[in-house]
Enzyme design. Structure first.
Site, PDB file in Angstrom:
ATOM      1  N   ASP A  10       6.702   1.562   5.964  1.00 31.91           N
ATOM      2  CA  ASP A  10       5.373   1.073   5.840  1.00 31.91           C
ATOM      3  C   ASP A  10       4.461   2.060   5.055  1.00 31.91           C
ATOM      4  O   ASP A  10       4.081   3.108   5.534  1.00 31.91           O
ATOM      5  CB  ASP A  10       5.012   1.283   7.403  1.00 31.91           C
ATOM      6  CG  ASP A  10       3.319   0.784   7.511  1.00 31.91           C
ATOM      7  OD1 ASP A  10       2.765   1.426   8.543  1.00 31.91           O
ATOM      8  OD2 ASP A  10       2.809   0.343   6.745  1.00 31.91           O
ATOM      9  N   ASP A  61      -0.591   4.393   0.607  1.00 33.20           N
ATOM     10  CA  ASP A  61      -0.911   5.578   1.814  1.00 33.20           C
ATOM     11  C   ASP A  61      -0.181   5.613   2.989  1.00 33.20           C
ATOM     12  O   ASP A  61       0.544   4.380   3.198  1.00 33.20           O
ATOM     13  CB  ASP A  61      -2.502   5.545   1.904  1.00 33.20           C
ATOM     14  CG  ASP A  61      -2.878   4.203   2.888  1.00 33.20           C
ATOM     15  OD1 ASP A  61      -2.277   2.996   2.590  1.00 33.20           O
ATOM     16  OD2 ASP A  61      -3.276   4.300   3.870  1.00 33.20           O
ATOM     17  N   HIS A  72       0.804  -1.100   0.089  1.00 32.95           N
ATOM     18  CA  HIS A  72      -0.011  -0.111  -0.099  1.00 32.95           C
ATOM     19  C   HIS A  72       0.876   1.296  -0.120  1.00 32.95           C
ATOM     20  O   HIS A  72       1.962   1.226   0.540  1.00 32.95           O
ATOM     21  CB  HIS A  72      -1.107  -0.028   1.190  1.00 32.95           C
ATOM     22  CG  HIS A  72      -0.220   0.215   2.625  1.00 32.95           C
ATOM     23  ND1 HIS A  72      -0.177   1.702   3.045  1.00 32.95           N
ATOM     24  CD2 HIS A  72       0.364  -0.754   3.426  1.00 32.95           C
ATOM     25  CE1 HIS A  72       0.416   1.205   4.339  1.00 32.95           C
ATOM     26  NE2 HIS A  72       0.706   0.092   4.488  1.00 32.95           N
ATOM     27  N   GLU A 125      -5.011   1.585   3.170  1.00 32.17           N
ATOM     28  CA  GLU A 125      -4.644   0.524   3.927  1.00 32.17           C
ATOM     29  C   GLU A 125      -4.757   1.054   5.422  1.00 32.17           C
ATOM     30  O   GLU A 125      -5.250   0.281   6.242  1.00 32.17           O
ATOM     31  CB  GLU A 125      -3.238  -0.383   3.690  1.00 32.17           C
ATOM     32  CG  GLU A 125      -3.078  -1.464   4.668  1.00 32.17           C
ATOM     33  CD  GLU A 125      -2.671  -1.177   5.926  1.00 32.17           C
ATOM     34  OE1 GLU A 125      -1.946   0.060   6.037  1.00 32.17           O
ATOM     35  OE2 GLU A 125      -2.726  -2.029   6.769  1.00 32.17           O
TER      36      GLU A 125
HETATM   37  C1  LIG Z   1      10.192 -13.855  19.389  1.00 25.21           C
HETATM   38  C2  LIG Z   1       9.423 -12.971  18.273  1.00 25.21           C
HETATM   39  C3  LIG Z   1       9.820 -11.503  18.359  1.00 25.21           C
HETATM   40  C4  LIG Z   1       8.965 -11.069  17.450  1.00 25.21           C
HETATM   41  C5  LIG Z   1       8.870  -9.632  17.393  1.00 25.21           C
HETATM   42  C6  LIG Z   1       7.956  -9.087  16.393  1.00 25.21           C
HETATM   43  C7  LIG Z   1       8.094  -7.675  15.817  1.00 25.21           C
HETATM   44  C8  LIG Z   1       7.034  -7.135  15.159  1.00 25.21           C
HETATM   45  C9  LIG Z   1       7.356  -6.823  13.748  1.00 25.21           C
HETATM   46  C10 LIG Z   1       6.641  -6.306  12.858  1.00 25.21           C
HETATM   47  C11 LIG Z   1       5.252  -5.716  13.161  1.00 25.21           C
HETATM   48  C12 LIG Z   1       4.830  -4.642  12.333  1.00 25.21           C
HETATM   49  C13 LIG Z   1       4.256  -4.876  10.897  1.00 25.21           C
HETATM   50  C14 LIG Z   1       4.342  -3.567  10.222  1.00 25.21           C
HETATM   51  C15 LIG Z   1       2.924  -3.496   9.223  1.00 25.21           C
HETATM   52  C16 LIG Z   1       2.088  -2.319  10.028  1.00 25.21           C
HETATM   53  C17 LIG Z   1       0.882  -2.397   8.998  1.00 25.21           C
HETATM   54  C18 LIG Z   1      -0.094  -1.265   9.448  1.00 25.21           C
HETATM   55  O1  LIG Z   1       0.413  -0.325  10.087  1.00 25.21           O
HETATM   56  N1  LIG Z   1      -1.512  -1.492   9.438  1.00 25.21           N
HETATM   57  C19 LIG Z   1      -2.461  -0.540   9.735  1.00 25.21           C
HETATM   58  C20 LIG Z   1      -2.700  -0.962  11.151  1.00 25.21           C
HETATM   59  O2  LIG Z   1      -2.429  -2.119  11.649  1.00 25.21           O
HETATM   60  O3  LIG Z   1      -3.453  -0.014  11.860  1.00 25.21           O
HETATM   61 ZN    ZN Z   2       1.249  -0.895   6.243  1.00 29.86          ZN
HETATM   62 ZN    ZN Z   3       0.908   1.313   9.038  1.00 29.08          ZN
END
Ligand SMILES: CCCCCCCC/C=C\CCCCCCCC(=O)NCC(=O)O
Ligand code: ZN
Ligand code: ZN
Length: 516
Positions: A170, A140, A138, A204
């Site tokens: 992102d 946006d 996405h 998104e």
């Molecule tokens: C032992 C395991 C450790 C795991 C650590 C996890 C770290 C998290 C990694 C990534 C998460 C973030 C994903 C980024 C995408 C965000 C998408 C977004 O902003 N969507 C809108 C919303 O959710 O409001």
């Molecule tokens: Zn995102």
């Molecule tokens: Zn996001």
């Protein structure tokens, strides 16, 4: 009419018809040849038969980062489902047309604009027997007030090997890396065997209802079923594990559910000089304070996360490795330790964040309305209904009204066994592009993605961006000083360049030695 004369007339008519048919065929052939040349259609002599190496010239690598910078500079901010920067969204559409001319001019690629600003590309492969897949991203972004940023958030400035700006992680990095990888493949005369879709959403960050959801409905109406989807939603995690320097890849095979819940208290306004015992603000504040003091239950115990923890056990010294390999015995201890870290905590339970607070009309008026909006992310072991019940029991105040703005349950767990094509292709590509990454684990996306709109088209949804993420970088997502290293962006593009070719396989994935 005498027979001979009839025959002569008949022969003349037949001859005329043949001449017309031949002339028509010649014209069509001419048109086809012209169109083919202009639209870049490649005859079989151009059919790419061997693998295209992911090596890029200095000029191509400069162009990669400059095109990403250009994308960051377009402020495609979405504030709410009703409020987003439409001129920037339109400008972004013009921008990708300009910087990726081959993608937009190749005859076996169809481009459609959906929901006014989202983009759907259908890349027709040469082998119709292979089920298509989808690459999702996405363009946006969430707002970015300039306070705290080292450089202006929409400058796209490059500093000390990093490209700075809102959307560099992102998720404009994915949008541009996908299109750039395809552009470079096409320039090298690549024609895919397996068809695939590219879906680029414009909303998104504010639900995806006008972008991804409409694209999903369009493809469903066309009877499309997908082998798998790859979207944002996890990374190569570097520095997230105590005592471990090794990065590992986590592919999110599920994502949390969500509730946007508004708490509201109404009260008769009056003079602040003679206030009631509690005002609407005080009542709401006490309610949300109770919620913040009462975390949801820790759900660590079974599922992809436990598989991940067990696979990571080998990264830890004795006796930690023994503890992590025996969760049947040490699970409660491990779950308690995990919840101490705010990111791990988001993996083991439903989280609640008070994100908006609106109240008051004037300093000397008792506030008639107080509103608090909370954003809950639901652990896969819970449901919307269970969480709402929990919240109402903790608030326990009849003066507080509850308004569910939107809500959806956690997503199903996608397969990640040896036969899961999408998962195995990701694992295979990770290990060829990131040789330093020896562990690939399943996980849960603690946030939400556009992929949740595509459960009607596939059960195999994987959330993973091939970018190294450090805990500091995680904070910058929706935070300040979001940036991506030039090298990291180049490698993301390289990964997609390889992945698209890897997806052309019609073999079932090769079973791999389990890390356990
Ligand atoms: C032992 C395991 C450790 C795991 C650590 C996890 C770290 C998290 C990694 C990534 C998460 C973030 C994903 C980024 C995408 C965000 C998408 C977004 O902003 N969507 C809108 C919303 O959710 O409001
Ligand atoms: Zn995102
Ligand atoms: Zn996001």
């Amino acid at each position: 009419v005498p027979a001979a004369s009839w025959r002569r007339g008949h022969v003349r008519n037949m001859a005329r018809r043949y001449v017309c048919v031949l002339a028509l065929a010649a014209v069509l052939l001419l048109v086809f040849a012209t169109v083919s040349r202009s639209k870049g259609l490649r005859g079989r002599e151009h059919q790419q038969t061997s693998r295209i190496p992911s090596q890029f010239s200095k000029e191509e690598r400069v162009a990669m980062k400059e095109k990403l910078k250009g994308a960051i500079q377009i402020p495609t901010v979405s504030f709410s489902q009703e409020e987003y920067n439409t001129s920037a969204l339109a400008e972004f559409g013009e921008y990708i047309r300009k910087v990726f001319p081959t993608v937009f001019s190749t005859s076996f690629i169809q481009h459609e604009t959906v929901g006014n600003y989202s983009h759907l590309f259908t890349v027709q492969g040469s082998d119709a027997s292979l089920q298509p897949y989808m690459l999702l991203a996405h363009f946006d972004v969430v707002p970015a007030p300039t306070e705290g940023w080292e450089v202006p958030p929409f400058s796209g400035l490059e500093r000390e090997g990093f490209i700075h700006g809102r959307g560099t992680l992102d998720n404009k990095n994915s949008v541009m890396a996908i299109l750039h990888a395809l552009e470079l493949l096409l320039i090298r005369n690549y024609i895919p065997r397996r068809s695939f879709f590219i879906s680029l959403g414009h909303d998104e960050e504010v639900s995806g209802m006008n972008g991804a959801q409409k694209i999903s409905a369009l493809l469903q109406a066309r009877g499309v079923q997908l082998a798998f989807i790859v979207d944002e939603g996890s990374f190569i995690l570097d520095g997230f594990l105590p005592n471990s320097k090794k990065p590992f890849a986590m592919i999110s095979v599920s994502e949390k559910g969500a509730i946007n819940l508004r708490l509201q208290v109404n009260m008769t306004p009056g003079h602040s000089a003679a206030p009631p015992k509690e005002t609407s603000i005080g009542i709401i504040a006490a309610a949300v304070s109770r919620l913040e003091q009462t975390p949801m239950p820790n759900m660590f115990g079974s599922g992809p996360l436990e598989t991940a923890v067990q696979q990571l056990a080998s990264e830890f010294p004795f006796p930690v490795n023994i503890v992590l390999s025996n969760l049947w015995l040490f699970g409660p201890l491990v779950s308690r330790l995990m919840e101490r870290n705010y990111i791990m905590n988001a993996l083991v339970r439903t989280t609640m964040a008070l994100t908006m607070f609106n109240a008051g009309v004037k300093v000397n008026v008792i506030p008639p309305v107080a509103q608090a909006t909370i954003n809950l992310r639901i652990h896969p072991a819970q449901t919307v209904q269970e969480v709402l019940e929990f919240v109402k029991n903790v608030v326990a105040d009849d003066r507080v009204q509850f308004h569910v703005l939107n809500a959806f349950d956690p997503l199903p767990i996608s397969p990640f066994d040896d036969q899961a094509l999408g998962y195995q292709l990701l694992r295979q590509t990770i290990q060829s592009v990131f040789p330093e990454v020896s562990i690939v684990t399943p996980g849960i996306c603690i946030s939400n993605t556009d992929s949740r709109h595509f459960t009607n088209l596939t059960t195999d949804i994987y959330r993973f961006n091939p970018v190294n993420l450090h805990p500091e970088s995680f904070k910058s997502i929706h935070g300040i000083n979001e940036k991506i290293s030039v090298q990291g962006y180049e490698t993301q593009m390289k990964f997609i360049f390889e992945f698209i070719q890897n997806a052309d396989t019609d073999e079932q994935p090769v079973p791999h030695l389990h890390e356990l």
